[in-house]
Motif scaffolding. Sequence first.
Motif, mmCIF file in Angstrom:
data_model
loop_
_atom_site.group_PDB
_atom_site.id
_atom_site.type_symbol
_atom_site.label_atom_id
_atom_site.label_comp_id
_atom_site.label_asym_id
_atom_site.label_seq_id
_atom_site.Cartn_x
_atom_site.Cartn_y
_atom_site.Cartn_z
ATOM 1 N N LEU A 299 45.153 38.833 48.273
ATOM 2 C CA LEU A 299 44.875 37.406 48.084
ATOM 3 C C LEU A 299 45.661 36.825 46.915
ATOM 4 N N TYR B 262 35.409 29.153 52.933
ATOM 5 C CA TYR B 262 35.040 30.481 53.428
ATOM 6 C C TYR B 262 33.635 30.467 54.021
ATOM 7 N N THR C 68 38.690 41.541 53.025
ATOM 8 C CA THR C 68 39.259 41.158 51.737
ATOM 9 C C THR C 68 38.662 39.846 51.249
ATOM 10 N N CYS C 69 38.583 38.864 52.147
ATOM 11 C CA CYS C 69 38.004 37.570 51.769
ATOM 12 C C CYS C 69 36.531 37.713 51.421
ATOM 13 N N ASN D 292 36.076 39.566 47.991
ATOM 14 C CA ASN D 292 36.367 38.722 46.844
ATOM 15 C C ASN D 292 35.334 37.615 46.672
#
Length: 265
Positions: A27, A144, A205-206, A209
């Motif tokens: 990212l 998100y 990954t999103c 994080n």
Amino acid sequence: HADHDICQGIVAPRNHYGRLLSHMDDLRTLNCLVFCSVFQGFGHPIQVHGEGLCVRASAEQLVTWDHPVVASEDLVFGQMAAHKGLDWGFFYDFVCITSPWSYRDYVTQRRRWLWGNVHAIRKVLPPIAKMRLAGKWLFGLAGYSIATSGVILDRVGVVDVPAGARPLLAASLVAFLGSFAVSGWLNGRARGRHSVAAVLLAFFTCGFNFFVQLIGFARGNPRRFEVIEKVGGEPREKKPRNQRARWAPTTRMGSTAAATLAVGL
């Protein structure tokens, strides 16, 4: 060789790339390619990273590093340089970094950045810079949350997405995964397997994080510059059994539970 007062390039976690935590830093490269290249290029940065930050001595003398912060000093310096009218730029080359070696260090690092940004927004940055940075944080977290909730609600039939909007959403998904493919390709030094891994891990990954940010927010402001291990190549050595401290509940237990939830999601 750049005709700017201050400029920077692309952060790439190429050192020991391929570890899970190094892929969590995809990212960072993606942000450089999508945000820094545009806004630094316009002369109005949003986020500024100290790695690879190139500054003329005359610019450093004008801006100085004397600002009331204990973290995010690179962000404040870059924003104040833009505020004072210095010429910002961006170059398409890489500074190779090392991702945190452990989950604890990862949380420590992100927590420091988060609260450094919060302090800068509240008390240090000029108004326009505050708006840009706060807008990116809110847009990222809200985007998100909305996107993830929308996919779930659509799959279970609670929300009916109009047929006309689905091609646009499909194109958005391709762009999303494609950006991770490019990030993995660059970080992995043009090795296809890293690009594939970055795509397969994109949603994780999103999510990872996102929850790390929530953990850092819940643990509160560290109020000091917490350092992490940046050299070595191996995890920290474990203490001999007879030297280990006896187990006792700590504030990290909540973080461990949140991390387990993130992995499950």
